[in-house]
Design an enzyme around this catalytic site. Sequence first.
Site, PDB file in Angstrom:
ATOM      1  N   ASP A  96      27.140  34.913  92.245  1.00  0.00           N
ATOM      2  CA  ASP A  96      28.656  34.496  91.882  1.00  0.00           C
ATOM      3  C   ASP A  96      29.154  35.680  90.902  1.00  0.00           C
ATOM      4  O   ASP A  96      29.627  35.033  89.761  1.00  0.00           O
ATOM      5  CB  ASP A  96      28.687  33.142  91.228  1.00  0.00           C
ATOM      6  CG  ASP A  96      30.225  32.816  91.119  1.00  0.00           C
ATOM      7  OD1 ASP A  96      31.030  33.278  91.592  1.00  0.00           O
ATOM      8  OD2 ASP A  96      30.444  31.508  90.394  1.00  0.00           O
TER       9      ASP A  96
HETATM   10 MG   LIG Z   1      30.271  31.065  85.414  1.00  0.00          MG
END
Ligand SMILES: [Mg+2]
Length: 244
Positions: free
Chosen positions: A169
Amino acid sequence: MKPTLITTGNARILYDASAMDAPETIQFDSEFWASADAVVRRPAGRGSAVVIRSPSGEAVLKRYFRGGLLAKFNRALYIFSGYENSRAFREFRLLERMQKMKLPVPQPLAALCERQAMVFSRMALMTQMLAATETLAEKLVLGAVSDDHWQAIGRVLSEFHNKGVYHADLNANNLLINTAGEVFLIDFDKCRFKTPGPRWQNNNIQRLKRSLMKLFPAELFPASGWSILLDSYKINISGKNIHE
Ligand SMILES: [Mg+2]
Ligand SMILES: Nc1ncnc2c1ncn2[C@@H]1O[C@H](COP(=O)(O)OP(=O)(O)O)[C@@H](O)[C@H]1O
């Protein structure tokens, strides 16, 4: 680091005994720190993280919350798949390993995995707060990202990639920059080690670019910044690669 495992009732806690006293499960609830007036701030973002004044210094407490179908029922419950296999324990172990490799990540303090109703689990992680940092997102909004910052980000990303760290991410909220211009990577939920290779490395970098372009207009995220980042990344990445 002195990773130590304790069991209390249905919970297991993995903590660094060289950095703190054995924590209790209640310390993984932000309400515990709020009622002791020890919440320093609540970082923007998904909203589960709080900065707390703990006996072992300022720390960040993060609860794991899920999206998807089960979220409608209870955001904090995950299917239990073993303590060591829990997201919190895995993130703690990854941070420990990356710390040993001298990668710029926060020091893990403690991870909680609490089993509930046999099949569910509730998890939280405590890390040492990285002092005097802002996220890349915060700095972009303020127009406070310099060429040196872009260059440092590119170099740091190449260090992680050279050592085989895949960040699932990679975005502007998971890159921190301190007042000395040092760059850190955080939030290793679902991340893992992979054999270094140009394909996943390139995808990882492109993902960051897409996420920056989606969130920030060209005035805040200039093409020149990205090209400095990329040049610095390419200079420092090992092996032949096809990075564009
Ligand atoms: Mg984060
Ligand atoms: N060790 C840390 N030091 C300073 N700030 C942190 C640290 N860990 C998290 N934060 C702040 O908290 C936010 C959320 O933490 P993060 O680990 O990214 O969890 P999530 O994105 O899952 O909510 C980050 O974007 C950052 O602003």
